[in-house]
Write a protein that holds these residues in place. Sequence first.
Motif, mmCIF file in Angstrom:
data_model
loop_
_atom_site.group_PDB
_atom_site.id
_atom_site.type_symbol
_atom_site.label_atom_id
_atom_site.label_comp_id
_atom_site.label_asym_id
_atom_site.label_seq_id
_atom_site.Cartn_x
_atom_site.Cartn_y
_atom_site.Cartn_z
ATOM 1 N N PRO A 71 0.811 -1.222 0.000
ATOM 2 C CA PRO A 71 0.000 0.000 0.000
ATOM 3 C C PRO A 71 0.844 1.271 0.000
ATOM 4 C CG PRO A 71 -0.775 -1.559 1.661
ATOM 5 C CD PRO A 71 0.558 -2.035 1.195
ATOM 6 N N SER A 72 2.076 1.186 0.526
ATOM 7 C CA SER A 72 2.954 2.357 0.545
ATOM 8 C C SER A 72 4.389 1.908 0.750
ATOM 9 C CB SER A 72 2.545 3.334 1.654
ATOM 10 O OG SER A 72 2.605 2.706 2.929
ATOM 11 N N PHE A 73 5.313 2.769 0.303
ATOM 12 C CA PHE A 73 6.743 2.492 0.401
ATOM 13 C C PHE A 73 7.471 3.712 0.964
ATOM 14 C CE2 PHE A 73 5.233 -0.101 -3.134
ATOM 15 C CZ PHE A 73 5.869 -1.317 -2.944
ATOM 16 N N SER A 74 8.617 3.453 1.577
ATOM 17 C CA SER A 74 9.529 4.550 1.888
ATOM 18 C C SER A 74 9.967 5.190 0.579
ATOM 19 C CB SER A 74 10.744 4.015 2.644
ATOM 20 O OG SER A 74 11.866 4.847 2.470
ATOM 21 N N ASP A 75 10.063 6.527 0.547
ATOM 22 C CA ASP A 75 10.450 7.222 -0.685
ATOM 23 C C ASP A 75 11.807 6.767 -1.194
ATOM 24 O OD1 ASP A 75 8.117 8.667 -0.783
ATOM 25 O OD2 ASP A 75 8.957 10.479 0.122
ATOM 26 N N ILE A 76 12.774 6.642 -0.287
ATOM 27 C CA ILE A 76 14.133 6.268 -0.710
ATOM 28 C C ILE A 76 14.142 4.841 -1.232
ATOM 29 C CG2 ILE A 76 16.506 5.884 0.069
ATOM 30 C CD1 ILE A 76 16.165 8.191 1.998
ATOM 31 N N PHE A 77 13.459 3.942 -0.554
ATOM 32 C CA PHE A 77 13.393 2.559 -1.028
ATOM 33 C C PHE A 77 12.729 2.506 -2.394
ATOM 34 C CE2 PHE A 77 11.194 -1.470 -1.600
ATOM 35 C CZ PHE A 77 12.208 -2.382 -1.347
ATOM 36 N N HIS A 78 11.650 3.246 -2.562
ATOM 37 C CA HIS A 78 10.933 3.291 -3.843
ATOM 38 C C HIS A 78 11.877 3.739 -4.960
ATOM 39 C CE1 HIS A 78 8.142 4.762 -6.937
ATOM 40 N NE2 HIS A 78 7.209 3.989 -6.380
ATOM 41 N N ASN A 79 12.640 4.799 -4.710
ATOM 42 C CA ASN A 79 13.575 5.304 -5.718
ATOM 43 C C ASN A 79 14.694 4.303 -5.992
ATOM 44 O OD1 ASN A 79 12.154 7.697 -5.997
ATOM 45 N ND2 ASN A 79 13.363 8.779 -4.460
ATOM 46 N N ASN A 80 15.176 3.642 -4.941
ATOM 47 C CA ASN A 80 16.227 2.638 -5.133
ATOM 48 C C ASN A 80 15.736 1.473 -5.986
ATOM 49 O OD1 ASN A 80 18.242 3.961 -3.720
ATOM 50 N ND2 ASN A 80 17.788 2.949 -1.767
ATOM 51 N N CYS A 81 14.470 1.119 -5.827
ATOM 52 C CA CYS A 81 13.891 0.061 -6.668
ATOM 53 C C CYS A 81 13.974 0.459 -8.134
ATOM 54 C CB CYS A 81 12.434 -0.184 -6.285
ATOM 55 S SG CYS A 81 12.174 -1.150 -4.789
ATOM 56 N N MET A 82 13.496 1.650 -8.427
ATOM 57 C CA MET A 82 13.459 2.116 -9.803
ATOM 58 C C MET A 82 14.849 2.191 -10.414
ATOM 59 S SD MET A 82 10.374 2.452 -10.755
ATOM 60 C CE MET A 82 8.699 2.947 -10.371
ATOM 61 N N LYS A 83 15.824 2.637 -9.641
ATOM 62 C CA LYS A 83 17.181 2.790 -10.153
ATOM 63 C C LYS A 83 17.847 1.440 -10.431
ATOM 64 C CE LYS A 83 18.136 7.230 -7.898
ATOM 65 N NZ LYS A 83 18.447 7.994 -9.108
ATOM 66 N N ASN A 84 17.349 0.386 -9.790
ATOM 67 C CA ASN A 84 17.978 -0.926 -9.929
ATOM 68 C C ASN A 84 17.181 -1.915 -10.769
ATOM 69 O OD1 ASN A 84 20.567 -1.176 -8.102
ATOM 70 N ND2 ASN A 84 19.124 0.113 -6.979
#
Length: 208
Positions: free
Chosen positions: A102-115
């Motif tokens: 339902p929700s993610f930490s912003d930094i974790f979310h961005n790290n997912c996208m970058k990887n």
Amino acid sequence: MREKFLSFSTVGVPLDRVNVDTDAIIPARYLKTIKRTGLGEGLFFAWRYDMDGKERPDFPLNRPEYRGGEVLVAGENFGCGSSREHAVWALMDFGFRAVIAPSFSDIFHNNCMKNGMLPVTLSAAEVRSMIDALLAAPGGKVRVDLEGQTVTGPNGDIHAFGVASFAKTCLLEGLDEIALTLTSAAEIDRYERERKKATPWLFLDLPG
């Protein structure tokens, strides 16, 4: 270049917990390496293993019905805590390609996208329904369609999700930020040549 993110269907792995922080995802002792491989063994270490290092049979990742699943379905605020990129690396090294919550930490979310990992945000009710279905019938399939921006749950319910257009393009094309920059290599080279002609003094080798 990395592998393009294509639509896929896989066993869904339910993790019925909220506020799963990055220390739970990968303990700090694994942060000594900058390699992205080998971290899967430490994924959810304290939850997967007992004090003797044996697998806890009731933990979802250890149950045979969920083995090989490439989608993790978890509670709200997934990936909170520290900003360690190793958390995403560990999930990917274990075999996960997407996390639904339902929700993610912003930094974790961005790290997912970058990887190259896809974080899918659905409503709490949609995620609850999916987790309940996967717990009731272990081995149920989840289909992820990034291009169509939909997730199909084990009951056949189709859920739409949002994703930024830039991040979506990078995932679909298998591009990280460096690879994306290199797609303009010819233009970059042309610019440098023209700058050297126009302002040669900027490119002089000065004594150290």
